[in-house]
Design a protein around this motif. Structure first.
Motif, mmCIF file in Angstrom:
data_model
loop_
_atom_site.group_PDB
_atom_site.id
_atom_site.type_symbol
_atom_site.label_atom_id
_atom_site.label_comp_id
_atom_site.label_asym_id
_atom_site.label_seq_id
_atom_site.Cartn_x
_atom_site.Cartn_y
_atom_site.Cartn_z
ATOM 1 N N ARG A 81 -2.499 -6.409 3.132
ATOM 2 C CA ARG A 81 -2.230 -5.075 2.601
ATOM 3 C C ARG A 81 -1.278 -4.344 3.545
ATOM 4 N N MET B 271 -3.310 -5.822 7.941
ATOM 5 C CA MET B 271 -2.439 -4.705 7.602
ATOM 6 C C MET B 271 -1.163 -4.862 8.442
ATOM 7 N N ILE C 120 0.854 -1.196 0.000
ATOM 8 C CA ILE C 120 0.000 0.000 0.000
ATOM 9 C C ILE C 120 0.888 1.244 0.000
HETATM 10 C C1 LIG Z 1 -3.389 2.438 4.481
HETATM 11 C C2 LIG Z 1 -4.109 1.190 4.263
HETATM 12 C C3 LIG Z 1 -3.490 -0.046 4.493
HETATM 13 C C4 LIG Z 1 -2.074 -0.189 5.025
HETATM 14 O O1 LIG Z 1 -2.003 0.156 6.351
HETATM 15 P P1 LIG Z 1 -0.658 -0.077 7.200
HETATM 16 O O2 LIG Z 1 -1.140 -0.077 8.592
HETATM 17 O O3 LIG Z 1 0.237 1.064 6.878
HETATM 18 O O4 LIG Z 1 -0.078 -1.372 6.775
HETATM 19 C C5 LIG Z 1 -4.218 -1.192 4.224
HETATM 20 N N1 LIG Z 1 -5.485 -1.138 3.749
HETATM 21 C C6 LIG Z 1 -6.107 0.022 3.513
HETATM 22 C C7 LIG Z 1 -7.497 0.008 2.997
HETATM 23 C C8 LIG Z 1 -5.445 1.217 3.767
HETATM 24 O O5 LIG Z 1 -6.087 2.376 3.529
#
Ligand SMILES: *Cc1c(COP(=O)(O)O)cnc(C)c1O
Length: 228
Positions: free
Chosen positions: A216, A200, A15
């Motif tokens: 992600r 995430m 991301i």
């Molecule tokens: C920003 C974002 C991520 C990544 O988040 P991190 O905590 O930085 O890994 C994943 N999914 C979505 C929908 C995001 O907006």
């Protein structure tokens, strides 16, 4: 692996929101092929510097239906579909574009490579505190039926963002719920729905244990984002 999952079963989506195109180029050089942005406009502005890269670009942020046509031109997959109106606008835009232009395909940039349906995920609201993004579990089957009736969209699975909790054992039930919603939807629709995009930087290991097929990662790959 600890979770009993094979690395090939899991797609890493980098991301890159708020990071410049140079960072994306570096990640690509390191072997990353899936990238996600959360704003149509931001990707539109970085994309010209990256036209030579092969890769799959995901839209992971909330998409307003009035930007559907642009998003359908700029992304290979929309991972955050959360209303029938949006799905219908995407479908109609694809009809009008007759053959979809894959945005970034190396030397073949700009050549219409596929007329295949646009892959989409439905974003499910896992955080009761979030008001805007994602469809509720109750409305999910109806939305899925609606999307499955649209010829230009290919419903691949579900995406979800759990509420942030320090204690990952409090996050886990959210991932489990998303997987269970996917399993029921599979029965309801008779479709495979292979993709579960969840996890995430801070919680991806738990997400993998609970069945994620796409994680992600922003911060874990690119570092801390400066607050815009
Ligand atoms: C920003 C974002 C991520 C990544 O988040 P991190 O905590 O930085 O890994 C994943 N999914 C979505 C929908 C995001 O907006």
């Amino acid at each position: 692996m600890r979770a009993g999952r094979q690395p090939e079963e899991i797609t890493l989506v980098a991301i890159s929101k708020s990071f410049p195109f140079e960072a994306i180029r570096e990640a690509h050089a390191a072997g990353v092929r899936h990238f996600g942005e959360n704003r149509v406009q931001e990707w539109e502005s970085k994309r010209p510097q990256l036209a030579d890269l092969d890769g799959t670009w995901h839209l992971v942020g909330h998409l307003q239906s009035n930007k559907a046509a642009r998003a359908a031109r700029l992304f290979h997959t929309i991972d955050s579909v959360d209303s029938l109106l949006l799905a219908q606008r995407l479908d109609r835009a694809l009809n009008e574009q007759s053959s979809r232009f894959v945005p970034v395909v190396g030397v073949r940039h700009g050549v219409p490579l596929q007329t295949a349906p646009l892959p989409v995920l439905i974003e499910v609201r896992l955080d009761p505190g979030a008001t805007k993004t994602g469809v509720s579990g109750t409305d999910l089957p109806t939305l899925a039926d609606g999307i499955l009736a649209l010829p230009n969209l290919d419903l691949r699975g579900l995406m979800g963002i759990p509420p942030f909790r320090e204690d990952l054992e409090h996050v886990r039930p959210n991932f489990r719920r998303l997987r269970e919603l996917r399993d029921s939807l599979r029965e309801h629709t008779g479709q495979l729905l292979p993709v579960l995009s969840m996890g995430m930087s801070h919680d991806f290991e738990v997400a993998i244990e609970e069945g994620a097929t796409e994680i992600r990662l922003g911060t874990a790959l690119f570092g801390t984002r400066s607050k815009a």
